[in-house]
Design an enzyme around this catalytic site. Structure first.
Site, PDB file in Angstrom:
ATOM      1  N   TYR A 324       0.839  -1.192   0.000  1.00 20.63           N
ATOM      2  CA  TYR A 324       0.000   0.000   0.000  1.00 20.63           C
ATOM      3  C   TYR A 324       0.881   1.251   0.000  1.00 20.63           C
ATOM      4  O   TYR A 324       1.782   1.386   0.831  1.00 20.63           O
ATOM      5  CB  TYR A 324      -0.902  -0.021   1.232  1.00 20.63           C
ATOM      6  CG  TYR A 324      -1.932   1.080   1.334  1.00 20.63           C
ATOM      7  CD1 TYR A 324      -2.229   1.909   0.259  1.00 20.63           C
ATOM      8  CD2 TYR A 324      -2.624   1.297   2.513  1.00 20.63           C
ATOM      9  CE1 TYR A 324      -3.179   2.901   0.356  1.00 20.63           C
ATOM     10  CE2 TYR A 324      -3.587   2.288   2.621  1.00 20.63           C
ATOM     11  CZ  TYR A 324      -3.854   3.088   1.532  1.00 20.63           C
ATOM     12  OH  TYR A 324      -4.801   4.083   1.639  1.00 20.63           O
ATOM     13  N   CYS A 325       0.637   2.162  -0.938  1.00 20.63           N
ATOM     14  CA  CYS A 325       1.324   3.448  -0.985  1.00 20.63           C
ATOM     15  C   CYS A 325       2.842   3.217  -1.050  1.00 20.63           C
ATOM     16  O   CYS A 325       3.327   2.488  -1.910  1.00 20.63           O
ATOM     17  CB  CYS A 325       0.898   4.292   0.211  1.00 20.63           C
ATOM     18  SG  CYS A 325       1.540   5.987   0.212  1.00 20.63           S
ATOM     19  N   LEU A 326       3.614   3.811  -0.152  1.00 22.44           N
ATOM     20  CA  LEU A 326       5.059   3.618  -0.173  1.00 22.44           C
ATOM     21  C   LEU A 326       5.433   2.167   0.097  1.00 22.44           C
ATOM     22  O   LEU A 326       6.507   1.712  -0.311  1.00 22.44           O
ATOM     23  CB  LEU A 326       5.734   4.529   0.853  1.00 22.44           C
ATOM     24  CG  LEU A 326       5.527   6.031   0.670  1.00 22.44           C
ATOM     25  CD1 LEU A 326       6.356   6.798   1.689  1.00 22.44           C
ATOM     26  CD2 LEU A 326       5.884   6.467  -0.723  1.00 22.44           C
TER      27      LEU A 326
END
Length: 588
Positions: A324-326
């Site tokens: 998720y995301c980074l």
């Protein structure tokens, strides 16, 4: 206090007095910048000055553009005068301009009544003129043009008539109805917020949401721990499970439980109910002692260590990983390095609002250049980490009309106390980022785009997205200000993998936390095939299938298709160190 890198000398004995003085001067400058950062919200004045100078100097040298803007100003003034005349003579008040669909400041019907319609039209005309003034100037770089336009919008947003009680009809109506009680409540809200700020209390701490009580309550055990992560294994809820487990890698700048919020919108709970063995990484909240931890430390002690443990516990030779995301960026680097080294344990990769190419990373790029990154490094110099409050300013500016001015209007002027929900409570539960990790991430990935360009070093060799040969499921969200969907979509172009891409409505967080049954949800989906050439984002939208509801079932169906073998009895839980949600998630 973290020591910044200084110039190295081949022979330490050969250091001169000038070298020592240079080191002292650098330390003084760093300390000065760190002190200045507390006044600027972490934004570099030099970076802003460079942007303004580029725009102002080129505009000053463009007499044609100046003349064009002068004519435009006269035309808009005449248009505004005509509008006022029509209103005065009761010949109708057809507006000059209408606000955009996403501009919620002027939705109250009285904004079209006298005199508020005049305030609104004057503001919208000025906003339009400034948009013309900050674009189309020959010689201004594209990045600086976007930045100066963004800065102009921030100033205009601050001057909006919606922000002032005497020019906002909704606030006036509320004040009359309540005989000013709303102002008194708003003042109390302001005092409460100032108390939280001064005492460094977490916003929403008294919201009724508590981790381990009504947040992050899916049953599980912490089955592994190192200095950076706790690995949570969730208890099965079905008699049989899919043969291959799922490992989730959240971003290190957030608490993991956004994917395990309340029971009704927990992605983890949903996966276990679909017959999956689920593991989750919970990151440590770093302190000053972790300042020297870098990106490769996070890779080795994060997803790579977790993959080792998941394999030991389940015995499965194939693992499906989601980031998720980074966390998705970190997982992609890990997957590329594993593929480069012949490690075939990853069976598929899922990315939630994650980027592997940062050339079009949206308005967040306005805050990332050499001047800004250096300023952030100086800001982290004293503590050894970047605190969430130090980076919140940039994220708030990206949506200032919603996150800053709208809050002032509703909480302080209308006296409305916001009702916290589970997502808001999670958002207030902030984390920190180590000095070295954040510096490497900003410089190597965000600023230099090393991974996408094949220059990112892992060990002694580089890695690139082209190394990845896994089936990929990637999710973008329509209104994402952190990882714009067209940037996340580049995974189709940059990997040698079959990609199923989903574009769902919502933003960076709400679009991902999109459980079945959530009202007004829809998404688009299309899977690339071996014979497909790269589709542009616009072409992809033209051919993608539109579907109503949550995208979660789509993902589970895709995961099911990646499984090899028949369902099995749930594997035994690993050796429990403590119950979920663990200890790292509780670290302030």
């Amino acid at each position: 206090m973290t020591k910044r890198p200084v110039k190295t000398h081949t022979n330490p004995k050969a250091r001169t007095g000038h070298d020592a003085m240079a080191d002292v001067a650098e330390t003084i400058d760093t300390a000065a910048h760190a002190a200045l950062s507390s006044l600027t919200g972490g934004l570099s004045p030099a970076a802003l000055g460079q942007v303004y100078a580029d725009w102002a100097l080129h505009l000053a040298a463009s007499p044609g553009k100046q003349a064009e803007l002068g004519v435009s100003a006269v035309e808009k003034f005449a248009e505004f005068q005509s509008y006022l005349m029509r209103c005065a003579m009761s010949q109708g008040d057809k507006p000059c301009l209408q606000s955009g669909k996403r501009d919620r400041r002027f939705r109250h019907p009285d904004w079209d009544a006298k005199p508020f319609g005049a305030y609104k039209q004057g503001f919208l005309l000025a906003q339009q003129w400034w948009e013309e003034a900050t674009t189309g100037i020959h010689g201004v770089s594209a990045a600086n043009e976007k930045a100066v336009g963004f800065a102009a919008r921030q100033v205009l947003d601050a001057m909006s008539p919606a922000n002032f009680p005497m020019t906002n009809p909704e606030i006036i109506e509320k004040t009359v109805e309540e005989n000013g009680a709303n102002i008194m409540r708003g003042y109390q809200n302001y005092i409460d917020d100032m108390k939280h700020t001064v005492l460094h209390e977490r916003f929403g701490a008294d919201s009724g949401y508590k981790v381990g009580e009504n947040l992050a309550v899916t049953p599980g055990k912490v089955v592994f721990r190192n200095h950076l992560i706790e690995l949570i294994q969730y208890e099965p809820t079905t008699d049989k499970v899919c043969p291959e487990p799922v490992l989730i890698v959240p971003a290190w700048i957030m608490k993991y439980y956004i994917l395990d919020l309340s029971p009704e919108n927990s992605m983890v709970k949903y996966l276990t109910e679909q017959g999956y063995t689920v593991f989750m990484i919970s990151w440590r909240n770093p302190g000053a002692e972790d300042a020297k931890l870098g990106f490769d430390d996070y890779r080795r002690m994060g997803p790579l260590a977790a993959i080792d443990e998941v394999q030991k516990i389940t015995g499965s030779s194939r693992i499906h990983a989601a980031g998720y995301c980074l966390g998705g960026t970190l997982l992609s680097v890990t997957a590329a390095a594993m593929a480069r080294d012949g490690d075939e344990r990853l069976a598929s990769m899922t990315l939630f609002a994650a980027q592997i190419d940062f050339t079009e990373a949206g308005e967040l790029m306005l805050f990332i250049n050499e001047s800004q990154v250096s300023f952030l490094e100086d800001m982290m110099w004293k503590t050894g980490y970047l605190d969430a409050t130090q980076m919140s300013g940039a994220f708030q500016l990206l949506r200032s009309s919603d996150l800053v001015w709208s809050r002032i209007q509703h909480e302080y002027l209308m006296g409305e106390k916001p009702r916290f929900n589970d997502l808001m409570s999670w958002n207030a539960d902030t984390t920190r980022m180590p000095y070295r990790m954040h510096s490497e991430y900003l410089r190597k990935l965000f600023l230099n785009n090393d991974f996408a360009e094949g220059k990112f070093m892992v060990g002694d060799n580089t890695v690139t997205p082209y190394d990845i040969r896994l089936p990929i499921f990637s999710v973008g969200t329509e209104t994402d200000h952190v990882a714009p969907w067209k940037s996340a979509y580049k995974v189709e172009q940059l990997t040698h993998s079959p990609v199923t891409f989903v574009l769902t409505n919502g933003g960076h967080n709400a679009g991902v936390v999109s459980e079945p049954g959530h009202p007004r949800r829809h998404y688009m989906v299309h899977s690339s095939k071996d014979e497909d050439q790269y589709l542009s984002p616009d072409h992809w939208q033209d051919i993608a299938e539109h579907k109503d509801g949550s995208w979660w079932p789509e993902w589970v169906a895709w995961l099911d298709a990646q499984q090899q073998g028949e369902e099995i009895v749930p594997p035994k839980m690993g050796k429990a160190l403590c119950d979920a949600p663990g200890t790292y998630v509780m670290m302030e």
